[in-house]
Design a protein around this motif. Structure first.
Motif, short mmCIF file in Angstrom:
data_model
loop_
_atom_site.label_atom_id
_atom_site.label_comp_id
_atom_site.label_asym_id
_atom_site.label_seq_id
_atom_site.Cartn_x
_atom_site.Cartn_y
_atom_site.Cartn_z
N LEU A 135 72.49 64.90 -24.98
CA LEU A 135 72.54 63.55 -25.51
C LEU A 135 71.13 62.96 -25.59
CD1 LEU A 135 74.12 61.06 -26.42
CD2 LEU A 135 74.44 60.45 -24.02
N ALA A 136 70.32 63.22 -24.57
CA ALA A 136 68.94 62.73 -24.58
C ALA A 136 68.17 63.30 -25.77
CB ALA A 136 68.25 63.11 -23.28
N LEU A 137 68.40 64.60 -26.06
CA LEU A 137 67.73 65.23 -27.20
C LEU A 137 68.10 64.54 -28.50
CD1 LEU A 137 65.98 67.64 -28.22
CD2 LEU A 137 68.12 68.90 -28.50
N GLN A 138 69.36 64.18 -28.65
CA GLN A 138 69.81 63.49 -29.86
C GLN A 138 69.11 62.15 -30.01
OE1 GLN A 138 74.03 63.26 -30.53
NE2 GLN A 138 74.43 65.17 -29.48
N ILE A 139 69.11 61.37 -28.94
CA ILE A 139 68.52 60.03 -28.99
C ILE A 139 67.02 60.09 -29.23
CG2 ILE A 139 68.10 57.94 -27.65
CD1 ILE A 139 70.76 58.53 -26.18
N LEU A 140 66.34 60.97 -28.51
CA LEU A 140 64.88 61.05 -28.61
C LEU A 140 64.44 61.57 -29.97
CD1 LEU A 140 63.96 62.41 -25.06
CD2 LEU A 140 63.76 60.07 -25.92
N SER A 141 65.18 62.53 -30.55
CA SER A 141 64.78 63.05 -31.86
C SER A 141 64.93 61.98 -32.95
CB SER A 141 65.57 64.31 -32.21
OG SER A 141 66.96 64.08 -32.16
N GLN A 142 65.98 61.18 -32.86
CA GLN A 142 66.12 60.07 -33.81
C GLN A 142 64.98 59.08 -33.66
OE1 GLN A 142 70.21 58.83 -32.74
NE2 GLN A 142 70.76 59.24 -34.86
N ARG A 143 64.66 58.76 -32.41
CA ARG A 143 63.60 57.80 -32.14
C ARG A 143 62.23 58.34 -32.57
NH1 ARG A 143 62.43 53.99 -26.96
NH2 ARG A 143 64.30 53.04 -27.77
N PHE A 144 61.97 59.61 -32.27
CA PHE A 144 60.67 60.20 -32.59
C PHE A 144 60.39 60.17 -34.08
CE2 PHE A 144 57.96 63.91 -33.56
CZ PHE A 144 56.84 63.59 -32.82
N TYR A 145 61.44 60.44 -34.91
CA TYR A 145 61.23 60.49 -36.35
C TYR A 145 61.55 59.16 -37.04
CZ TYR A 145 60.41 65.47 -35.96
OH TYR A 145 59.86 66.69 -35.65
N GLY A 146 61.82 58.12 -36.27
CA GLY A 146 61.96 56.79 -36.85
C GLY A 146 63.30 56.50 -37.49
N GLN A 147 64.38 57.09 -36.98
CA GLN A 147 65.73 56.85 -37.51
C GLN A 147 65.81 57.00 -39.03
OE1 GLN A 147 67.98 56.33 -35.22
NE2 GLN A 147 67.04 55.29 -33.50
N VAL A 151 66.79 68.06 -33.53
CA VAL A 151 65.38 67.81 -33.86
C VAL A 151 65.12 68.17 -35.32
CG1 VAL A 151 62.98 68.35 -33.32
CG2 VAL A 151 64.68 68.25 -31.48
N THR A 152 65.57 69.36 -35.73
CA THR A 152 65.37 69.79 -37.12
C THR A 152 66.09 68.87 -38.09
OG1 THR A 152 65.17 72.09 -36.39
CG2 THR A 152 65.60 71.73 -38.72
N LEU A 153 67.29 68.43 -37.72
CA LEU A 153 68.04 67.53 -38.59
C LEU A 153 67.26 66.25 -38.86
CD1 LEU A 153 70.57 66.65 -40.11
CD2 LEU A 153 71.56 65.92 -37.94
N GLN A 154 66.75 65.62 -37.80
CA GLN A 154 66.02 64.36 -37.99
C GLN A 154 64.69 64.59 -38.71
OE1 GLN A 154 67.31 61.37 -37.44
NE2 GLN A 154 69.18 62.45 -36.82
N LYS A 155 64.04 65.71 -38.42
CA LYS A 155 62.79 66.02 -39.12
C LYS A 155 63.04 66.19 -40.61
CE LYS A 155 58.80 69.15 -39.08
NZ LYS A 155 58.70 69.21 -40.55
N ARG A 156 64.15 66.88 -40.95
CA ARG A 156 64.44 67.10 -42.36
C ARG A 156 64.79 65.79 -43.06
NH1 ARG A 156 62.33 70.15 -42.59
NH2 ARG A 156 63.32 72.10 -41.94
N LEU A 157 65.53 64.93 -42.39
CA LEU A 157 65.86 63.63 -42.98
C LEU A 157 64.58 62.82 -43.23
CD1 LEU A 157 69.07 62.59 -41.00
CD2 LEU A 157 68.90 63.74 -43.21
N LYS A 158 63.63 62.94 -42.32
CA LYS A 158 62.32 62.28 -42.52
C LYS A 158 61.61 62.88 -43.71
CE LYS A 158 58.88 59.60 -41.00
NZ LYS A 158 57.75 60.00 -41.84
N ASP A 159 61.68 64.19 -43.86
CA ASP A 159 61.09 64.85 -45.05
C ASP A 159 61.73 64.32 -46.32
OD1 ASP A 159 59.43 66.49 -43.50
OD2 ASP A 159 60.92 68.09 -43.38
#
Length: 492
Positions: A89-101, A160-168
């Protein structure tokens, strides 16, 4: 982003010598990919425990650690560690936060089901693009936005990859994204995103090597439609109303439900008018009462379902669905999904990803329906993957035998299993030898044999691998394309 801004949602942070203003350069749950300035999240999985690799992550440059057990943090670590109850759960929250939702700034569509996810995604991408509502796609074949492509090995990536790709996607100018949601990803809580639309295509037995039962498989799919996945969005559920599990799902979900199918109870009601080896035509009635005639180059009733689900998505997004219908004829198809090659001697060859007995049954029934009576035979080349669900092998074998004139049983990514053992599982109910059942372990040779056996007017189906451009034998990944081998067999 600084360590403090990333981790201030956690109250149990243990700061050591490193400043809380230190910049975070990345986030990872794999110690091998950690670099200087990364935060490492230790995940306990089914086959391993990330806590055992914390020292490796630190040695690779980790400045932050998210753990469930602080006793694994080495004394020499100089950064910050945070103990949490659930590191997933922490990984989910932090990856969203790191890439700016990034996903919250895009229209989100997720699709789940045993079959049809990729086809639906490509169709919807095409329809949205025709309305200047460009979307990125995250799925089985790859991740892509317009001409930009990222390779993938999973249908649904890690958080992490999901949020990074959405940022891309967001940075490249996308307005929407489409995600294929696998049952594995849903059960493992890998999808850290809410969606405007969730689509259910169908459900049949699959992945019994992973799921404990068919009920477990269904409930994993159903998680996509749960209240937890809604977030702050006003979510819609677009559900196959002709599928028994779809009807059950419609009752479970808290989303506003739209059903699609042939049943009179469906909100998006279609009727097939014409099916041939050239095109498919159907009538579709929308919830607003408008009824339209749709003509598509995609073949098969299963593709009518995929088209209707995509049109339903356009409709609930309040976009111009009539304009999108006009663009269906220009859709060029999906790699490895009833991808057609017409040989010089008038044999219709299809490459399809069908790798379950249900998918194979649907494809063969459709091809049988399209084959003019008495005009030709159906030759099927197929196998089953190694190190995967063994229970479906005999069922796929029986379906292929019942619905084909000749079958060529071969390899399909045997991985570390003995290919002969897999073939024996497929043929367990057959009386061998049988002149209508050809066993050829080498997939390239099996395709060539089918081509040599074929006559004008025949149909060849090469099933199982679809878009894949490789064959996994042992631990080695070798270049291999069903489509290219079909072309080579006839033209080489």
């Amino acid at each position: 982003m600084t360590l403090k801004s990333l981790l201030n949602i956690h109250g149990k942070a243990l700061w050591r010598e490193l400043s809380d203003t230190h910049a975070v350069k990345g986030l990872s749950f794999d110690s091998r990919t950690v670099e200087d300035g990364f935060v490492y999240v230790a995940i306990r999985g089914t086959s391993g425990d990330g806590h055992r690799f914390i020292s490796d992550a630190v040695n690779n440059g980790a400045i932050g650690l998210i753990v469930e057990d602080s006793s694994y943090v080495p004394d020499f670590f100089k950064g910050v560690s945070v103990e949490v109850l659930d590191s997933r759960l922490a990984l989910q929250i932090l990856s969203q936060r790191f890439y700016g939702q990034p996903g919250d700034q895009l229209t989100g569509v997720a699709v789940t089901g045993t079959n049809g996810k990729t086809s639906f995604s490509y169709i919807l991408e095409h329809l949205l693009g025709s309305l200047n509502y460009d979307s990125g796609v995250i799925g089985t074949i790859d991740h892509h936005y317009k001409g930009k492509t990222w390779e993938t090995e999973l249908t649904t990536p890690d958080p992490v990859t999901l949020q990074k790709r959405l940022k891309d996607f967001l940075d490249l100018g996308a307005k929407a994204f489409i995600v294929e949601a696998s049952s594995h990803a849903l059960k493992q809580n890998r999808i850290n995103q809410s969606f405007d639309i969730c689509v259910f295509t169908n459900l049949s037995r699959d992945h019994m090597d992973y799921h404990t039962s068919e009920e477990d498989y269904f409930m994993s799919k159903a998680k996509l439609f749960s209240e937890d996945m809604l977030g702050s969005r006003d979510g819609f559920a677009i559900i196959n109303g002709d599928d028994p599990m779809g009807e059950r799902l419609a009752v479970l979900t808290k989303r506003e439900v739209f059903l699609y199918g042939e049943g009179e109870h469906c909100d998006f009601l279609f009727k097939a008018l014409e099916e041939s080896l050239e095109k498919t035509v159907f009538q579709l009635k929308f919830p607003d009462g408008n009824s339209v005639r749709v003509e598509s180059p995609l073949l098969g009733k299963h593709n009518i379902y995929n088209l209707v689900a995509a049109l339903a998505s356009v409709y609930v997004l309040n976009l111009n669905y009539q304009k999108s219908i006009d663009q269906i004829s220009s859709f060029k198809g999906i790699p490895g999904r009833l991808q057609i090659y017409r040989s010089p001697n008038k044999v219709s060859c299809f490459v399809d990803y069908a790798h379950t007995d249900d998918a194979l049954r649907k494809v063969l029934n459709h091809l049988r329906k399209l084959q003019p009576k008495g005009k030709g035979r159906i030759l099927t080349v197929f196998g089953c993957g190694g190190d995967r669900d063994k229970t479906k092998r005999k069922f796929m074998g029986q379906v292929a035998k019942d619905l084909s004139d000749i079958i060529f049983v071969t390899s399909d990514n045997p991985r570390t299993e003995d290919p002969r053992s897999i073939i024996e599982d497929i043929c367990i109910n057959f009386n061998l030898p049988d002149e209508l059942i050809i066993v050829e372990e080498d997939r390239e040779k099996a395709i060539l044999l089918a081509a040599q056996e074929s006559k004008p007017g025949d149909i060849i189906l090469v099933a199982g691998k679809g878009h894949e451009d490789y064959q996994i034998i042992g631990s080695e990944k070798k270049d291999f394309s069903d489509y290219e081998n079909i072309v080579k067999a006839f033209e080489g």
